[in-house]
Scaffold this active site. Structure first.
Site, PDB file in Angstrom:
ATOM      1  N   LYS A 103      -2.709 -13.043   0.565  1.00  0.00           N
ATOM      2  CA  LYS A 103      -3.178 -13.703   1.794  1.00  0.00           C
ATOM      3  C   LYS A 103      -3.940 -14.995   1.509  1.00  0.00           C
ATOM      4  O   LYS A 103      -4.038 -15.865   2.381  1.00  0.00           O
ATOM      5  CB  LYS A 103      -4.073 -12.760   2.602  1.00  0.00           C
ATOM      6  CG  LYS A 103      -3.502 -11.371   2.828  1.00  0.00           C
ATOM      7  CD  LYS A 103      -2.160 -11.379   3.521  1.00  0.00           C
ATOM      8  CE  LYS A 103      -1.672  -9.953   3.772  1.00  0.00           C
ATOM      9  NZ  LYS A 103      -0.323  -9.935   4.361  1.00  0.00           N
ATOM     10  N   TYR A 143       3.751   3.021   8.717  1.00  0.00           N
ATOM     11  CA  TYR A 143       2.832   2.103   8.040  1.00  0.00           C
ATOM     12  C   TYR A 143       1.579   2.830   7.567  1.00  0.00           C
ATOM     13  O   TYR A 143       0.938   3.560   8.335  1.00  0.00           O
ATOM     14  CB  TYR A 143       2.433   0.988   9.009  1.00  0.00           C
ATOM     15  CG  TYR A 143       1.361   0.062   8.486  1.00  0.00           C
ATOM     16  CD1 TYR A 143       1.631  -0.839   7.469  1.00  0.00           C
ATOM     17  CD2 TYR A 143       0.065   0.092   9.005  1.00  0.00           C
ATOM     18  CE1 TYR A 143       0.659  -1.691   6.972  1.00  0.00           C
ATOM     19  CE2 TYR A 143      -0.921  -0.758   8.524  1.00  0.00           C
ATOM     20  CZ  TYR A 143      -0.620  -1.638   7.513  1.00  0.00           C
ATOM     21  OH  TYR A 143      -1.598  -2.469   7.032  1.00  0.00           O
ATOM     22  N   TYR A 195       1.381  -1.477   0.527  1.00  0.00           N
ATOM     23  CA  TYR A 195       2.393  -2.538   0.415  1.00  0.00           C
ATOM     24  C   TYR A 195       3.120  -2.477  -0.935  1.00  0.00           C
ATOM     25  O   TYR A 195       4.293  -2.115  -1.020  1.00  0.00           O
ATOM     26  CB  TYR A 195       1.736  -3.912   0.594  1.00  0.00           C
ATOM     27  CG  TYR A 195       1.112  -4.101   1.951  1.00  0.00           C
ATOM     28  CD1 TYR A 195       1.874  -4.563   3.024  1.00  0.00           C
ATOM     29  CD2 TYR A 195      -0.236  -3.819   2.167  1.00  0.00           C
ATOM     30  CE1 TYR A 195       1.307  -4.736   4.276  1.00  0.00           C
ATOM     31  CE2 TYR A 195      -0.807  -3.982   3.419  1.00  0.00           C
ATOM     32  CZ  TYR A 195      -0.035  -4.446   4.468  1.00  0.00           C
ATOM     33  OH  TYR A 195      -0.591  -4.606   5.702  1.00  0.00           O
TER      34      TYR A 195
END
Length: 339
Positions: free
Chosen positions: A54, A269, A295
């Site tokens: 990020k 998720y 992830y």
């Protein structure tokens, strides 16, 4: 491409290219008759906030916030959001206030998930956290909060989950250029570049960067860890198109340029899978490297499954982009203890 982006405001958070390393002991541990060379790009090795992908996006987002004269950075995410944690860290580095709209979108409520991992770090970085139920429109809440701050003569910059706006994705367009330069230095070409796909920004940015450079975006393959496959592919394609338009408006994607794969999402998720547990432990015990459980762990499980199935040509090197998320391991401690 660098020349085209030079005029865009950018707040530097990286200290140069992240390294690429070969995982020879993992190749041996997989025990396949013929295993393709496996490399990782260490985007978990960044200096601010514990590192992670990020930060590439936040260079452009924080840069624009500062250019607009904002004093507050507001973003959204799940309770254990890596993007939220790194937004808080980057905002602190830039001298901005940070407010996080975090939703309970994952069906976990144990003590570690509620208080450890990214949650602990959000507080340490000084973010103001607003918690909301999982069915709330977090981005709408963020914009409402920005209006409240405006009434107090403050100015907020708002960005959605993962920082995956076309502007944020420019960070991974530049990363594509970085990877291509490293390929030249290493004297090889990766047949597949594997990434996890949550908010789609990493894949979209890499694809836009590859396309703008005249390379093959179809060698990038992502494993969806958030949305069902059709939705993930549609979001990634649209975001890649909008990002490419910022770099090279005359260029377009064609069929086969965007490759998104399912099979590792599991029950949803943030919900652990047996394949994720195996991948995290195998990489840790063979290479001493740590994947996150949400992830990277699931995406690497997809890479392992594809190798075992012989889905990729054995002579072609593979590159896995390690996107960070280490604090998530501490939030999922009970899950690892019970598996």
């Amino acid at each position: 491409m660098l020349i085209q982006l030079e005029k865009r405001p950018r707040f530097i958070l990286l200290e140069g290219p992240t390294p690429i390393q070969r995982l020879t002991r993992l190749e041996q541990a997989l025990g396949c008759s013929v295993c393709p060379p496996i490399y990782v790009k260490r985007d978990d090795l960044m200096g601010v906030g514990g590192g992670g992908n990020k930060l590439r996006k936040l260079e452009f987002l924080i840069g624009e916030a500062l250019d607009q004269g904002c004093d507050t950075f507001i973003t959204t995410g799940a309770r254990q959001s890596n993007h939220a944690r790194l937004s808080a860290a980057a905002a602190a580095r830039a001298g901005l206030f940070c407010e996080l709209i975090l939703t309970d979108t994952v069906a976990r409520d144990d003590e570690a998930y509620r208080r450890n991992g990214n949650v602990l770090l959000d507080d340490l970085f000084g973010a103001t956290v607003h918690r909301r139920p999982g069915d709330v429109d977090a981005l709408a809440v963020a914009h409402d909060r920005a209006e409240q701050l405006s009434a107090q003569e403050r100015r907020a910059y708002v960005v959605g989950s993962g920082g995956s706006s076309p502007l944020g994705c420019l960070g991974y367009a530049l990363c594509a250029e970085e990877i291509m330069a490293q390929e030249q230095d290493l004297g090889l070409r990766f047949g597949r570049i594997i990434v996890p796909n949550g908010s789609s920004g990493t894949h979209a940015g890499l694809a836009a960067g590859m396309k703008a450079a005249g390379d093959e975006p179809g060698r990038i393959e992502s494993f969806t860890v958030l949305a069902p496959i059709r939705k993930a592919r549609a979001i990634t394609t649209e975001l890649a198109m909008r990002t490419l338009a910022l770099i090279d408006p005359a260029n377009v994607f064609i069929d086969g340029d965007i490759v998104v794969t399912d099979g590792q999402l599991g029950e949803g998720y943030g919900v652990p899978t047996e394949a994720m547990f195996e991948a995290v432990r195998l990489v840790a015990r063979s290479e001493g490297l740590l994947l996150d459980p949400v992830y990277g762990g699931k995406a690497f499980a997809g890479l392992i499954a594809a190798i075992r199935e012989g889905a990729w040509r054995n002579e072609e090197p593979l590159l896995f982009v390690m996107t960070g998320g280490l604090p998530g391991l501490f939030a999922y401690e009970p899950a690892f203890r019970c598996n």
